[in-house]
Design an enzyme around this catalytic site. Sequence first.
Site, PDB file in Angstrom:
ATOM      1  N   GLU A   1      -1.437 -17.281  -8.755  1.00 22.81           N
ATOM      2  CA  GLU A   1      -0.476 -16.525  -9.555  1.00 22.81           C
ATOM      3  C   GLU A   1       0.969 -16.860  -9.198  1.00 22.81           C
ATOM      4  OE1 GLU A   1      -1.402 -12.345  -9.619  1.00 22.81           O
ATOM      5  OE2 GLU A   1      -3.476 -12.718 -10.213  1.00 22.81           O
TER       6      GLU A   1
ATOM      7  N   CYS B   1      -6.434  -5.633  -7.282  1.00 21.31           N
ATOM      8  CA  CYS B   1      -6.236  -5.132  -5.921  1.00 21.31           C
ATOM      9  C   CYS B   1      -5.738  -6.228  -4.980  1.00 21.31           C
ATOM     10  CB  CYS B   1      -7.504  -4.486  -5.387  1.00 21.31           C
ATOM     11  SG  CYS B   1      -8.966  -5.535  -5.466  1.00 21.31           S
ATOM     12  N   HIS B   2      -5.923  -7.493  -5.364  1.00 20.10           N
ATOM     13  CA  HIS B   2      -5.430  -8.598  -4.536  1.00 20.10           C
ATOM     14  C   HIS B   2      -3.905  -8.643  -4.495  1.00 20.10           C
ATOM     15  CE1 HIS B   2      -5.604 -10.261  -8.622  1.00 20.10           C
ATOM     16  NE2 HIS B   2      -4.633 -11.083  -8.246  1.00 20.10           N
TER      17      HIS B   2
ATOM     18  N   TYR C   1       0.842  -1.191   0.000  1.00 23.07           N
ATOM     19  CA  TYR C   1       0.000   0.000   0.000  1.00 23.07           C
ATOM     20  C   TYR C   1       0.882   1.248   0.000  1.00 23.07           C
ATOM     21  CZ  TYR C   1      -3.935  -3.036   1.115  1.00 23.07           C
ATOM     22  OH  TYR C   1      -4.897  -4.010   1.066  1.00 23.07           O
TER      23      TYR C   1
ATOM     24  N   ASN D   1     -12.491  -0.759  -4.962  1.00 25.33           N
ATOM     25  CA  ASN D   1     -12.288  -1.166  -6.345  1.00 25.33           C
ATOM     26  C   ASN D   1     -13.492  -1.986  -6.827  1.00 25.33           C
ATOM     27  OD1 ASN D   1     -11.382  -2.223  -8.784  1.00 25.33           O
ATOM     28  ND2 ASN D   1      -9.897  -3.591  -7.845  1.00 25.33           N
TER      29      ASN D   1
END
Length: 164
Positions: free
Chosen positions: A152, A125-126, A94, A117
């Site tokens: 991912e 945003c994850h 952040y 979002n």
Amino acid sequence: MLANFYTSHYHTPLGYLNLTATDTHLVSCLFSDIAYPATPEQPAVLEQTIAQLREYFAGTRRHFELPLQPKGTEFQQKVWMQLRAIPFGKTCSYMDVARIVSGEKAIRAVGAANGKNPLCLIVPCHRVIGSDGSLTGYAGGLWRKEWLLQHEGIRQPARQLTFF
């Protein structure tokens, strides 16, 4: 002239993604435990979104290429634009986003914008985590955030201890 809005949903391993679009742009993509009803008409953008979501969850898509039109303040738009720059398989904090968008003092505002979002997963945003590597918050639930980061290849699943 008012835009027409259309809805659809896509069932993922994490529950449903409820989708809203205009004739030409995706407006929202949000996790839910229930599927919202789909409108009878489905514009091409919803069909493209579902096709790209299928590819993402199959492991063959790393970046979404869709026309987006999220509703938000100017500051939120800046944050969401920055989130789109975080590549697949990477994270940032952040604080990193705050420094780029408006300066360190904006860290709480960045967190709030991240939480608002309307295009989760599409605007990743994850991939935003705490400076110490913790997952911190996620509007879709921390368990979904962890799953997405594992999908991912960013985080490894917790290993179960064996005694034998």
